[in-house]
Design a protein around this motif. Structure first.
Motif, mmCIF file in Angstrom:
data_model
loop_
_atom_site.group_PDB
_atom_site.id
_atom_site.type_symbol
_atom_site.label_atom_id
_atom_site.label_comp_id
_atom_site.label_asym_id
_atom_site.label_seq_id
_atom_site.Cartn_x
_atom_site.Cartn_y
_atom_site.Cartn_z
ATOM 1 N N PHE A 225 0.658 -1.246 -0.039
ATOM 2 C CA PHE A 225 -0.081 -0.049 0.039
ATOM 3 C C PHE A 225 0.845 1.315 -0.149
ATOM 4 O O PHE A 225 0.427 2.304 -0.693
ATOM 5 N N ALA A 226 1.926 1.278 0.831
ATOM 6 C CA ALA A 226 2.795 2.518 0.765
ATOM 7 C C ALA A 226 3.340 2.761 -0.424
ATOM 8 O O ALA A 226 3.302 3.916 -0.835
ATOM 9 N N LEU A 227 3.604 1.772 -1.392
ATOM 10 C CA LEU A 227 3.979 1.978 -2.650
ATOM 11 C C LEU A 227 3.256 2.567 -3.487
ATOM 12 O O LEU A 227 3.269 3.558 -4.273
ATOM 13 N N MET A 228 2.011 1.764 -3.549
ATOM 14 C CA MET A 228 1.083 2.262 -4.846
ATOM 15 C C MET A 228 0.439 3.287 -4.372
ATOM 16 O O MET A 228 0.073 4.138 -5.257
ATOM 17 N N ASN A 229 0.184 3.538 -3.146
ATOM 18 C CA ASN A 229 -0.454 4.774 -2.499
ATOM 19 C C ASN A 229 0.533 6.250 -2.983
ATOM 20 O O ASN A 229 -0.011 7.310 -2.735
ATOM 21 N N SER A 230 1.707 5.968 -3.135
ATOM 22 C CA SER A 230 2.699 7.069 -3.516
ATOM 23 C C SER A 230 2.462 7.568 -5.000
ATOM 24 O O SER A 230 2.989 8.594 -5.240
ATOM 25 N N THR A 231 1.523 6.697 -5.818
ATOM 26 C CA THR A 231 1.267 7.202 -6.942
ATOM 27 C C THR A 231 0.047 7.802 -6.861
ATOM 28 O O THR A 231 -0.747 7.981 -5.992
ATOM 29 N N TYR A 232 -0.467 8.552 -8.054
ATOM 30 C CA TYR A 232 -1.738 9.350 -8.219
ATOM 31 C C TYR A 232 -2.736 8.543 -8.945
ATOM 32 O O TYR A 232 -3.965 8.886 -8.814
ATOM 33 N N GLY A 233 -2.516 7.533 -9.629
ATOM 34 C CA GLY A 233 -3.538 6.880 -10.166
ATOM 35 C C GLY A 233 -3.980 5.238 -9.590
ATOM 36 O O GLY A 233 -4.938 4.717 -10.033
ATOM 37 N N TRP A 234 -2.807 4.370 -9.040
ATOM 38 C CA TRP A 234 -3.215 3.256 -8.946
ATOM 39 C C TRP A 234 -4.097 3.148 -7.640
ATOM 40 O O TRP A 234 -4.063 3.882 -6.626
ATOM 41 N N LYS A 235 -5.080 2.044 -7.934
ATOM 42 C CA LYS A 235 -6.050 1.856 -6.807
ATOM 43 C C LYS A 235 -5.599 0.603 -6.513
ATOM 44 O O LYS A 235 -5.862 -0.605 -6.946
ATOM 45 N N LEU A 236 -5.611 0.372 -4.896
ATOM 46 C CA LEU A 236 -5.303 -1.019 -4.503
ATOM 47 C C LEU A 236 -6.514 -1.556 -3.749
ATOM 48 O O LEU A 236 -7.255 -0.879 -2.909
ATOM 49 N N ILE A 237 -6.681 -2.909 -4.023
ATOM 50 C CA ILE A 237 -7.804 -3.620 -3.386
ATOM 51 C C ILE A 237 -7.370 -5.010 -2.443
ATOM 52 O O ILE A 237 -6.460 -5.633 -3.190
ATOM 53 N N THR A 238 -8.088 -4.981 -1.485
ATOM 54 C CA THR A 238 -7.476 -6.249 -0.437
ATOM 55 C C THR A 238 -9.028 -6.933 -0.295
ATOM 56 O O THR A 238 -9.543 -6.843 0.502
ATOM 57 N N PRO A 239 -9.515 -8.038 -1.156
ATOM 58 C CA PRO A 239 -10.479 -8.750 -0.874
ATOM 59 C C PRO A 239 -10.584 -9.539 0.318
ATOM 60 O O PRO A 239 -9.274 -9.973 0.952
ATOM 61 N N ALA A 240 -11.709 -9.705 0.964
ATOM 62 C CA ALA A 240 -11.503 -10.307 2.622
ATOM 63 C C ALA A 240 -11.808 -11.812 2.340
ATOM 64 O O ALA A 240 -11.297 -12.600 3.355
ATOM 65 N N ASP A 241 -12.443 -12.357 1.236
ATOM 66 C CA ASP A 241 -12.682 -13.723 1.232
ATOM 67 C C ASP A 241 -12.780 -14.026 -0.171
ATOM 68 O O ASP A 241 -13.129 -13.238 -0.952
ATOM 69 N N PRO A 242 -13.002 -15.468 -0.412
ATOM 70 C CA PRO A 242 -13.117 -15.953 -1.910
ATOM 71 C C PRO A 242 -14.298 -15.177 -2.662
ATOM 72 O O PRO A 242 -14.269 -14.964 -3.914
ATOM 73 N N ASN A 243 -15.633 -15.113 -1.923
ATOM 74 C CA ASN A 243 -16.821 -14.398 -2.746
ATOM 75 C C ASN A 243 -16.339 -13.014 -2.810
ATOM 76 O O ASN A 243 -16.707 -12.685 -4.045
ATOM 77 N N GLN A 244 -15.731 -12.343 -2.120
ATOM 78 C CA GLN A 244 -15.629 -10.889 -2.538
ATOM 79 C C GLN A 244 -14.504 -10.800 -3.393
ATOM 80 O O GLN A 244 -14.401 -9.929 -4.276
ATOM 81 N N THR A 245 -13.865 -12.009 -3.200
ATOM 82 C CA THR A 245 -12.458 -11.665 -4.465
ATOM 83 C C THR A 245 -13.067 -11.994 -5.791
ATOM 84 O O THR A 245 -12.608 -11.247 -6.778
ATOM 85 N N ASP A 246 -14.063 -12.759 -5.877
ATOM 86 C CA ASP A 246 -14.772 -13.129 -7.341
ATOM 87 C C ASP A 246 -15.071 -11.608 -7.708
ATOM 88 O O ASP A 246 -14.969 -11.235 -8.877
ATOM 89 N N ARG A 247 -16.034 -11.123 -6.923
ATOM 90 C CA ARG A 247 -16.663 -9.687 -7.326
ATOM 91 C C ARG A 247 -15.663 -8.682 -7.676
ATOM 92 O O ARG A 247 -15.883 -7.830 -8.549
ATOM 93 N N VAL A 248 -14.494 -8.715 -6.794
ATOM 94 C CA VAL A 248 -13.522 -7.616 -7.006
ATOM 95 C C VAL A 248 -12.806 -7.647 -8.204
ATOM 96 O O VAL A 248 -12.651 -6.812 -9.059
ATOM 97 N N VAL A 249 -12.389 -9.067 -8.640
ATOM 98 C CA VAL A 249 -11.763 -9.284 -9.968
ATOM 99 C C VAL A 249 -12.475 -8.991 -10.902
ATOM 100 O O VAL A 249 -12.112 -8.313 -12.081
#
Length: 413
Positions: free
Chosen positions: A216-240
């Protein structure tokens, strides 16, 4: 090489700095400096080039040339495909849910002549779960070997050409080692979909060299990248599915271990058939009073275990999952700020992660509450994730114990 369309070519050049100018050859001072004006004539003469500097200076006085009008191709219209629902009895890791969703989205779109998709790998397809795509769509799978810097550039540049470009790798290789390439992709307005497994200290027994605790520290140092951490396999499916259908650079961060399916208080999947992923919004797992436990990604298993332990002791705290660290919604900040105490649990360097950015956001909006940050406080040794979390005080039992102590102190005061 330019005319043969049947084979790729690599042209290697042995270069000499300042070649052809006697006083410049192999002089490292000219690595970043131009030849001086008083020696320009001499240099050009040795190269057999006309010295037209005066003419060029006059042209400069007329004003700068017109800027190039760079028009990037629009991001393609991508069908999200049919969602995959995992039951409470499924033993699944988020990376496998990613691999299944990737194939599902490809299946929903490859019947179109105008759809183009490419998946890049660095000798890790079975670990990062792109092997299913590799088998089904071999012509769209690019094996780059252990050349992560090249892969970051190739996948990023291809994403500007109307291609759904996906790169999957371990977090350490895709974000830490290649941060400059991620920054260049941001500068160049790419649409790269980066899926990182083996992130945080959840990497198996590979040890501290593979533990990506800076994502997060690295990606949040840019201005455009969006970082996502899904909580479980079901949320991962939706996030992907969300990341693949949206323009821009997305980094979806996952661990290695199996994640239990999160459930509501009736025992049904929390991110079930009625769930719609909303980028930028937190998800309330359990409601409580006084203290709120905020967790993300890999740590939701430990956070939920801590909540259950506290509940058995008659302590009802709130539990919230944060998936989108870069863009925290004002409504969710207000909800968190209404609690007397906030405990943030993350699989990241505690100095630069979710707790720090959340604390800053709360203060900026005038929400004043006690904040306790729990995260990675030092390079962890080699071991399975459960043992490592326990050694760092990030396991469910340790978190529950700390919260009990905090709540006891509050009552005493």
């Amino acid at each position: 090489a330019r005319n043969d369309k049947t084979s790729p070519y690599m042209i290697l050049a042995r270069s000499v700095m300042g070649k052809g100018v006697s006083f410049m050859e192999n002089d490292e001072n000219y690595h970043g400096a131009a030849v001086s004006k008083d020696r320009l004539g001499e240099a050009l003469s040795e190269l057999g080039v006309e010295n037209n500097l005066d003419e060029l200076l006059e042209r400069r006085k007329a004003g700068p040339p017109e800027a190039f009008d760079v028009k990037l191709k629009e991001y393609p219209d991508v069908k999200s495909g049919d969602e995959i629902q995992y039951s409470v009895t499924d033993k699944k890791d988020n990376r496998s849910a990613f691999g299944n969703a990737l194939v599902s989205v490809a299946d929903a779109n490859f019947d179109r002549d105008d759809f183009h998709m490419a998946v890049f790998d660095c000798d890790l397809s079975k670990s990062v779960k792109t092997h299913g795509f590799e088998v089904k769509y071999p012509d769209n799978f690019f094996q780059c070997g252990i050349t992560e810097h090249h892969t970051a550039c190739a996948s990023g540049s291809l994403s500007t050409e109307g291609v759904v470009s996906v790169w999957a790798d371990f977090g350490m290789f895709a974000m830490v080692e290649t941060y400059n390439q991620a920054r260049l992709n941001d500068i160049n307005h790419t649409n790269l979909k980066l899926f990182c497994t083996h992130s945080g200290i959840n990497v198996g027994e590979d040890g501290k060299t593979h533990q990506c605790i800076d994502y997060f520290a690295l990606m949040n140092s840019t201005y455009g990248w969006k970082l996502i951490t899904p909580a479980d396999p079901n949320q991962t499916d939706r996030v992907v599915r969300y990341a693949l259908t949206q323009p821009g650079n997305f980094a979806v961060v996952m661990g290695r271990s199996i994640c239990p399916i999160l459930t509501d208080e009736k025992g049904k999947p929390l991110f079930g058939e009625d769930y719609t992923y909303r980028y930028g919004r937190m998800e309330t797992i359990r409601k409580g009073d006084g203290l709120i436990l905020v967790a993300a990604g890999n740590m939701m298993t430990q956070a939920f275990g801590a909540w259950e332990e506290l509940s058995k002791d008659g302590l009802r705290v709130s539990l919230v999952a944060v998936s989108d660290w870069c863009d925290i919604h004002a409504v969710d900040l207000k909800m968190i700020g209404e609690h007397d105490q906030v405990v943030v649990l993350e699989d990241h360097n505690v100095k630069t992660g979710l707790g720090t950015t959340l604390g800053s956001a709360l203060l900026e909006r005038g929400h004043y509450t006690k904040l306790t940050k729990l995260g990675v406080t030092g390079y962890a040794p080699s071991g399975n994730s459960d043992d490592l979390y326990k050694s760092l005080g990030l396991d469910a039992g340790s978190v529950a114990g700390l919260i009990k102590s905090l709540m006891s102190q509050t009552k005493t005061v």
